[in-house]
Design a protein around this motif. Structure first.
Motif, PDB file in Angstrom:
ATOM      1  N   GLU A 197     -63.708 -75.365   6.870  1.00  0.00           N
ATOM      2  CA  GLU A 197     -62.668 -76.531   8.095  1.00  0.00           C
ATOM      3  C   GLU A 197     -61.370 -76.346   6.743  1.00  0.00           C
TER       4      GLU A 197
ATOM      5  N   GLN B  28     -78.384 -73.029  12.449  1.00  0.00           N
ATOM      6  CA  GLN B  28     -78.288 -74.923  12.111  1.00  0.00           C
ATOM      7  C   GLN B  28     -76.455 -75.163  12.598  1.00  0.00           C
TER       8      GLN B  28
ATOM      9  N   HIS C   7     -75.584 -77.904  14.785  1.00  0.00           N
ATOM     10  CA  HIS C   7     -75.334 -78.553  14.697  1.00  0.00           C
ATOM     11  C   HIS C   7     -74.746 -79.201  12.995  1.00  0.00           C
ATOM     12  N   ARG C   8     -74.936 -78.063  12.222  1.00  0.00           N
ATOM     13  CA  ARG C   8     -73.812 -78.495  10.752  1.00  0.00           C
ATOM     14  C   ARG C   8     -72.819 -78.557  11.297  1.00  0.00           C
TER      15      ARG C   8
ATOM     16  N   ASP D 124     -70.908 -78.939   9.274  1.00  0.00           N
ATOM     17  CA  ASP D 124     -70.722 -79.896   7.491  1.00  0.00           C
ATOM     18  C   ASP D 124     -70.818 -78.399   6.557  1.00  0.00           C
TER      19      ASP D 124
ATOM     20  N   THR E 249     -78.501 -74.716   2.837  1.00  0.00           N
ATOM     21  CA  THR E 249     -78.953 -76.239   3.045  1.00  0.00           C
ATOM     22  C   THR E 249     -80.270 -76.854   1.862  1.00  0.00           C
ATOM     23  N   ALA E 250     -80.293 -75.456   1.004  1.00  0.00           N
ATOM     24  CA  ALA E 250     -81.472 -75.528  -0.134  1.00  0.00           C
ATOM     25  C   ALA E 250     -80.590 -75.796  -0.885  1.00  0.00           C
TER      26      ALA E 250
END
Lengths: 874, 658
Positions: B491, B482, B484-485, B487, B271-272
């Protein structure tokens, strides 16, 4: 500041009352004078132009001469348009017979250039737009010559779209009165016009549609926009009379309606498109029976349109619907319109439905039920978000369910590209919706806020608590870091901050905004918008105890970090935000306390030497504003204890900064300080002021010089005001201090502050705005001195030795210089021809180039040059 | 083909690939997060640490006061820090043929693998990887050896006792495998087994497979590896970056057409965004310095520090911080800064071109020249004389458990003016700070991890299209913090094969072909016959020789001419008679023409029966069957050899012979 110096008489309260009592008669007098002046002017055009016009007409009519470019012809036509608005067309024609001969010869000519032909046709129409001039042109057969269709159709020129377009526009120019209409219908031109509606040239076809709309709306179409109610009343009364008096026109409209009907049924997209455009253009202003027919055709066409699925026709169809809502609602609630619009709102694709719905909520005379339905459509994507986070909240006064196909919306929201554009459309329209008084009462603000903040969190990469695994929730993952959506969300949030009673949500919203501000990946434009929105919400909760905590704990520490950001845009936006914040809350003690204890001042000082000049300029503004903040603990005389240091730093910037932005900022800040002294009276700032004025007047940047003159004006105003000679005519006069001695003292003070140096060097500056400004101020000073000449002692001597302009000017204006180098300021002001200089300066440097005379000279010169070039070829 | 996973750490991998007849170890990363359970090793005596109370269980039955200390509600082991080396039981390390190293961070466990294990293979690495890896190992050993600690805590590892300890020590796994740091002697011995390779250099392993390092764009000399035979290709992607930093850009195209792609070393902080973090680093640094505080940056002595210094080189002037001293303290600081300047060929184009000007590729040379950056081997000596505050100190170790950083944490931790900025993503900063609590200094977490993120890796995989992807199991689900992420995970179709520590994966492809060489003289003897337009075949009789995983077809040995001997030959000694091979038949038997041919030869009564595979012809008069199938023909006739031969000849008329 009041008024412009020198343009307003200095009048006291009493005189002003008298003036007001007589204001009606004064206005009348002024109006009459103006009219007489105009009519004098109107008799004929500028003599220079009148002299050149025959030659120009000759050149334009001569097929062997070079054709000037289209821009020249357009400019010439513009000039004639202005002229026909001021001068009666018949007098123009009588005084300039060359015009008639030009139009006649060009329209007869077989070899004229198409652009000249089009120009002549448009000009003929323009001149024939007044009834008297039309008769005159008709008598001379000019009208027939120009617009007679049979002649044109046989000519090869008709192949050229420019000529066809000129013909149509000429007719449109002319159709301002019944005789012109009669001429057109009797000559059978309507048939040609109907044919041109589907012309292959889009320009011609579009102009033809305008012309047809003019015919359809002819008897009622006002010159300006009538109000709907007026238009409808006029309709009812006139309809009968008009149809009785003008059979040809009635037949003509019948033919047009027939064409519309045929086109709509033709299934040829372009023809349908054109007819829909025509209906959209004419529906509002046409006669009731015409309107009925047009509307009936539209309703029938809807079936065809929807069946064939011509997406290109949707837009003009929606235009017609909007025009219908505007038109019919004033007479009755037309249920078929409401039904049709409701159907369309639901059947349109979401990306078309939202703009259509936005158009509906803007309408004044639209039924409330329709507006509510449109608002529900606009909020539909946001409702999806609310549903996604599983909100069970039911708000009172919620809008009706849009009853639309949810699957279509879900499909659009589940694809990244359409999801973004749909959300942006919805958010932009929601912002607008929130500003509409009767509608917003029905909106559930709580729900909108929930969805908008959720969206902002999603964009920021934050968690959303949803059990849904739908495609929509997956698509929302793609919104992380999407600045387009973020900007729209922030606009909507900003609109929500003005919503009455929204302050209860301020705490939650500010905490979400803080997340965006703290995110290092936030785009700089989004960052700026977030700050603006934060300002709005802080204003809404300025009295809340939460604000002080938010400022101390979250905002100011965050701002300090942003003031050190690597991106200059972020530093700059942070500074701008702080300036606005101070302006907004400078009277709020808790804010001032939080600011003074935040340690931000040191960071601002560091930014005065930022490598980016915009940032330096913004830091100057912010510090300038900060000086106005008084720290309650340190007392009013010591704002944060750095005032003197700031003065010194600012004067250094003015003297040394290599970029204009920072220097301009310094002068502007001094202006604001002097205008409303923050903490020190003017006397204490004198030392700095004279330095600032000296640096500012010698600056290389003209804007710095103009601002320096503004500063000088403010100082002058303050000093004159204190001596009872305010430049503002509405200022109450402090009678006790209104003495000549004070004025003399003020002049001496102005001299000490080097204001006269500033003004005179400005007066002879090579930049016109600088000289203009200086001249205005000097004229004002001269007026004040002239009004009090007996009281002013001539003790203020101005040293001319240092002035380059001094000797020349004084010789020119025959001031007795002899051996003197010092001249009394009163004498100097009186001897300079300031009024003359102002007249020269008031004319823009391109006033000659923009005149019609210059235009005509250009046309003639171009023709001559072309001749020479031809000669050179041999 | 099998993959043995010896490390569970996704960015410090250690896998063993058995491919053809070779055993290849892919990286040997050392998981150093175990050190977070230990107390810091102060360089100078710390009264605070020495006064920490020992741990006694609540009921007082267990007392490990000497081994365990309590600090701010957590329990730490008071002993020399230990590391968790790769799993040693899964694979016999002495059987490993080669070790391929992808970057200097992924070789820190090398001495644990090559020393005292019977390892006799070769280690392949690029030169910068070796040199900087050596520096990092030297630094680690120096950090440990300069603060000797006789005590070794082992009692707490007892399962019964560990079960009673408070978290997170209670949850620590594999504690018995934890090892103390290696010695310098072991480092030297391990590194002596390294053989240097250059990008795109093909290295043959026993003739069976070829390995090739490719630039991975992550660090100086960092590589991905291609392991391929003639018909199979395995790509090993570890620690790669697509960002424009100092190393050579990543070579993506060579990864195309892989049968299996082993994907490790993605960013630890997905995320960074590194640019944003670099910005945060600078603004926090400026904010602290302007407020009169000091900045401490716990970091490794190589890697991101070069980028940080380059960023500061530009930033300090613009932020008017040019007078603030920057200190880089490490036993290998000087070598690290100098090495970075000499590996020009391993740098990005922009930096390479500077060398020809000639200019040093990294601007930290200028910072050193202008005295803005000073480097010291330790806090003693010159540094203590020249130390000036406020300042910025870069020093290790990022775990805050050993190295000079411990001293600065003790020195500056009490003042809220100072800031510690974490830039290395390997350690949880909260865990790193735990033994320093309570702490007044500000803590900022700006992890800068330039390795591939999930978005980039998805694009990369779309581009290179491997048939199968193998990755650590952590990449197949969103990060636990996280969830919920969705992304932030891989996948793919087909889904990637996840592995964890101690997994053994059978890689999902079968080897089908092997390349065999024909010797020229054998080739000459072949007589190809065209059986279809463009397709010729020939029969080969040869001897297959296999040596060093290479297969060669040689002409069969000719029978030795019979020696002129009057002696009666013994049957047994006779060389086998070489029979000329029977011709090979090809082609199909068309039914109708065959029937008419039979007819011509007087066989009139033929009953044809269709079967799923072809036909059966019943010659009724002759009481004979002919079975015609796609790939066989049978003639069944009892005691009539003449008829059988006739029929055979008739069949052969329709077939081609080779």
């Amino acid at each position: 500041m009041c008024g412009t110096p020198g343009t307003q008489p200095v009048v006291g309260g009493k005189d002003r009352t008298i003036l007001n009592d007589r204001s009606v008669s004064w206005d009348q007098v002024t109006a009459n004078r103006h009219f007489n002046k105009l009519s004098l002017y109107m008799v004929r055009m500028d003599p220079d132009c009148a002299e050149l016009l025959p030659q120009v007409c000759e050149v334009l009519a001569d097929p062997n001469q070079a054709v000037p470019d289209d821009t020249c012809l357009e400019k010439l036509l513009d000039w004639f348009t202005v002229l026909t608005g001021q001068v009666p067309a018949q007098s123009l024609l009588e005084l300039n017979p060359c015009l008639i001969s030009f139009i006649s010869s060009v329209c007869r000519s077989k070899s004229a250039e198409s652009s000249i032909l089009a120009f002549a046709l448009k000009l003929a129409g323009l001149l024939a737009s007044s009834e008297v001039a039309f008769q005159l042109l008709k008598e001379r057969s000019v009208v027939e010559n120009a617009f007679e269709y049979r002649g044109w159709i046989e000519s090869s020129h008709w192949e050229d779209a420019t000529v066809r377009s000129g013909w149509v526009q000429g007719l449109q120019n002319m159709l301002k009165h019944w005789p012109a209409m009669q001429f057109m219908l009797e000559s059978g031109l309507l048939k040609a016009v109907l044919h041109l509606q589907s012309d292959q040239s889009l320009f011609v076809a579009s102009a033809t549609n305008q012309l047809l709309a003019r015919i359809l709306t002819f008897p009622t179409a006002p010159e300006g926009d009538l109000s709907m109610e007026d238009a409808c009343m006029v309709d009812e009364k006139k309809e009968h009379k008009i149809s009785r008096d003008h059979d040809e026109w009635t037949q003509g409209t019948g033919e047009i309606l027939k064409l519309v009907e045929e086109s709509l049924a033709s299934n040829i997209p372009f023809r349908v498109h054109q007819s829909l455009k025509l209906i959209g253009l004419s529906l509002t202003h046409c006669q009731p029976h015409v309107r009925e027919v047009l509307w009936q055709k539209t309703v029938e066409a809807k079936e065809v349109l929807l069946r064939n699925g011509h997406s290109s026709l949707t837009q003009p169809f929606l235009e017609v619907l909007r025009a219908a809502v505007r038109t019919f609602s004033c007479t009755r609630e037309n249920s078929s319109i409401v039904t049709l619009i409701e159907d369309m709102l639901c059947s349109l694709s979401p990306t078309l439905a939202i703009p259509f719905a936005t158009g509906i909520i803007r309408l004044d005379n639209c039924p409330q039920v329709l507006k509510d339905r449109a608002a529900a459509i606009i909020l539909q994507p946001l409702d999806h978000i609310t549903a996604l986070v599983g909100s069970q909240q039911k708000c009172s006064g919620t809008l009706p369910n849009s009853d639309c196909e949810h699957s279509v919306w879900e499909e659009q929201l589940s694809q990244k590209s359409s999801c973004i554009s749909l959300l942006c459309l919805s958010l932009t329209s929601t912002s607008e919706l929130l500003g509409l008084e009767p509608l917003r009462q029905n909106i559930c603000v709580q729900s909108v806020i929930l969805s908008v903040t959720t969206l902002l969190k999603i964009c920021d990469g934050g968690p959303i608590f949803t059990s849904s695994t739908s495609h929509v929730s997956k698509a929302f993952r793609k919104l992380i870091g999407c600045s387009r959506v973020q900007k729209c969300v922030l606009d909507t949030l900003a609109a929500l901050s003005h919503f009455p009673g929204s302050d209860v949500y301020a705490e939650d919203i500010l905490s979400v905004l803080l997340l965006v501000l703290q995110n290092p990946d936030t785009d700089q434009n989004v960052f700026k918008k977030t700050l603006q929105t934060t300002l709005g919400w802080l204003s809404s909760c300025s009295q809340s105890p939460f604000m002080s905590l938010f400022l101390n704990k979250d905002l100011f520490p965050g701002m300090k970090k942003r003031l050190c950001d690597v991106r200059w845009e972020v530093r700059d936006s942070s500074l701008e935000f702080l300036t606005h914040l101070m302006l907004q809350f400078q009277g709020n003690p808790s804010f001032c306390k939080a600011l003074s204890s935040s340690g931000i001042c040191g960071f601002l000082m560091a930014l005065l030497i930022d490598p980016e000049s915009y940032v330096r300029a913004s830091a100057v503004y912010t510090l300038g504003q900060m000086v106005c903040i008084t720290c309650p603990e340190k007392g009013p005389t010591s704002p944060l204890g750095v005032q003197d240091e700031i003065f010194v730093r600012f004067t250094d910037i003015l003297a040394q900064d290599t970029e204009g932005f920072a220097r301009r900022a310094v002068i502007k800040v001094f202006c604001s300080w002097v205008r409303s002294p923050p903490l020190q009276p003017l006397e204490k700032m004198e030392k700095h002021l004279s330095t600032v004025l000296q640096h500012g007047s010698h600056d290389l940047d003209w804007e710095v010089k103009v601002h320096t003159l503004e500063l000088a004006q403010i100082v002058i105003d303050q000093l004159l005001e204190s001596s009872g000679h305010s430049s503002c005519p509405y200022n109450a006069v402090p009678s006790a201090r209104n003495t000549g001695a004070d004025l003399a003292e003020s002049l001496r003070k102005l001299h000490r502050l080097t204001i006269f140096h500033t003004l005179f060097s400005g007066l002879f500056d090579c930049d016109r705005p600088v000289a203009q400004q200086a001249c205005r101020i000097l004229l004002h000073l001269k007026q004040v001195i002239a009004d009090n000449i007996d009281d002013v002692d001539k003790t203020v001597l101005f040293d001319l030795q240092e002035c380059k302009w001094g000797e020349d000017v004084l010789k020119k204006h025959s001031v007795a210089t002899d051996t003197r180098v010092c001249v009394d300021i009163v004498e100097l002001l009186q001897s300079l021809d300031l009024e003359g200089r102002q007249q020269v300066l008031d004319k823009s440097s391109d006033h000659l180039e923009n005149s019609p005379r210059s235009l005509m000279q250009d046309i003639l010169a171009a023709a001559h040059t072309a001749e020479e070039n031809i000669a050179d070829c041999y | 083909m099998k993959l043995y996973c010896l490390s569970g750490h996704p960015t410090l991998p250690c896998n063993v690939l058995k491919f053809k007849s070779t055993t290849i170890m892919l990286d040997c990363g050392l998981d150093t997060t175990a050190v977070l359970h230990f107390l810091p090793l102060p360089l100078v005596h710390s009264p605070r640490l020495s006064k920490l109370p020992g741990w006694v269980s609540k009921d007082g039955t267990i007392s490990l006061e000497k081994e365990l200390k309590e600090c701010a509600g957590r329990v730490f082991v008071d002993s020399l820090p230990e590391f968790c080396p790769p799993e040693r039981e899964l694979v016999d390390l002495s059987t490993i043929d080669v070790i391929l190293i992808s970057n200097y961070h992924c070789m820190m466990a090398l001495p644990y693998i090559t020393e005292h294990t019977g390892f006799t293979g070769t280690v392949y690495a690029t030169e910068p990887t070796l040199q900087i890896g050596r520096l990092l190992m030297e630094e680690l050993v120096a950090f440990m050896e300069r603060v000797p600690k006789a005590q070794s805590a082992t009692c707490w590892k007892n399962k019964e006792i560990q079960r009673l300890l408070p978290g997170p020590l209670k949850e620590a796994v594999e504690v018995w495998t934890w090892r103390r740091c290696y010695s310098m002697q072991e480092v030297n011995s391990a590194l002596s087994k390294v053989q240097l390779v250059g990008y795109s250099q093909k290295v043959e392993l026993f003739g069976a497979v070829q390995v090739t390092p490719l630039s991975s764009g992550y660090a100086l000399g960092s590589s991905n590896w291609i392991i391929q035979s003639h018909y199979e290709k395995v790509s090993y992607v570890s620690g790669s970056s697509l960002l424009t930093t100092h190393p050579q850009p990543m070579d993506q195209s060579s990864l195309k057409n892989s049968d299996v792609l082993i994907l490790t070393g993605l960013t630890q902080i997905p995320t960074a965004n590194p640019d944003g973090m670099l910005g945060e680093f600078c603004s926090n640094l400026a904010m602290t310095i302007r407020a009169g505080g000091n900045v401490l940056v716990p970091c490794y002595s190589s890697g991101v520090i070069y980028d940080l210094l380059e960023c500061l080189y530009q930033f300090i002037d613009s932020a008017n911080l040019a007078s603030t001293p920057l200190y880089f303290i490490s036993p290998v600081a000087n070598s690290s800064l100098e090495f970075s300047q000499i590996f020009a060929e391993w740098l990005c184009q922009n930096k390479q071109s500077k060398v020809y000007l000639p200019e040093p590729p990294f601007p930290h040379a200028e910072l050193i020249q202008t005295n803005k950056l000073k480097h010291y081997p330790g806090i003693y000596g010159d540094f203590s004389n020249e130390f000036r505050q406020p300042c910025v100190v870069f020093t290790g170790h990022p775990s805050l458990r050993f190295g000079d950083v411990v001293h600065f944490m003790e020195l500056w931790g009490k003042s809220s003016l100072n800031t510690v900025i974490f830039t290395e993503p390997d350690f949880s900063y909260l865990d790193a700070l735990a033994p320093y609590q309570p702490l007044a200094m500000k803590c900022v977490y700006c992890p800068i991890d330039t390795r591939l993120n999930f978005h980039q890796v998805a694009k990369l995989l779309k581009e290179v299209q491997p048939l199968h992807v193998v990755c650590p199991e952590q990449y197949t689900q969103p990060p636990p913090t996280q969830s919920h992420r969705s992304d932030l995970m891989l996948e793919l179709q087909p889904p990637p094969m996840p592995y964890r520590r101690c997994s053994v994966l059978g890689l999902p492809f079968r080897r089908r072909y092997e390349r065999i060489q024909l010797l020229p003289e054998l080739a000459k003897s072949l007589v190809p016959a065209e059986i279809k337009p463009g397709i010729s075949v020939a029969t080969v009789s040869a001897v297959l020789q296999t040596k060093d995983n290479k297969h060669v077809l040689q002409p069969p040995p000719k029978p030795a001419p019979a020696p002129p001997s009057k002696k009666r030959k013994r049957v047994i000694e006779e060389p086998p008679e070489l029979m000329s091979p029977k011709p090979l038949l090809s082609g199909a038997l068309p039914l109708e023409p065959f029937l008419s041919l039979l007819h011509k030869h007087g066989i009139m009564e033929v009953k044809v029966e269709d079967t799923p595979d072809g036909h059966i012809l019943h010659l009724q008069a002759e009481d004979t069957l002919i079975q015609l199938e796609e790939d066989s023909t049978h003639i069944v006739c009892d005691n009539n050899e003449a008829l059988r031969a006739t029929l055979r000849d008739l069949v052969l008329r329709f077939l081609q012979k080779l």
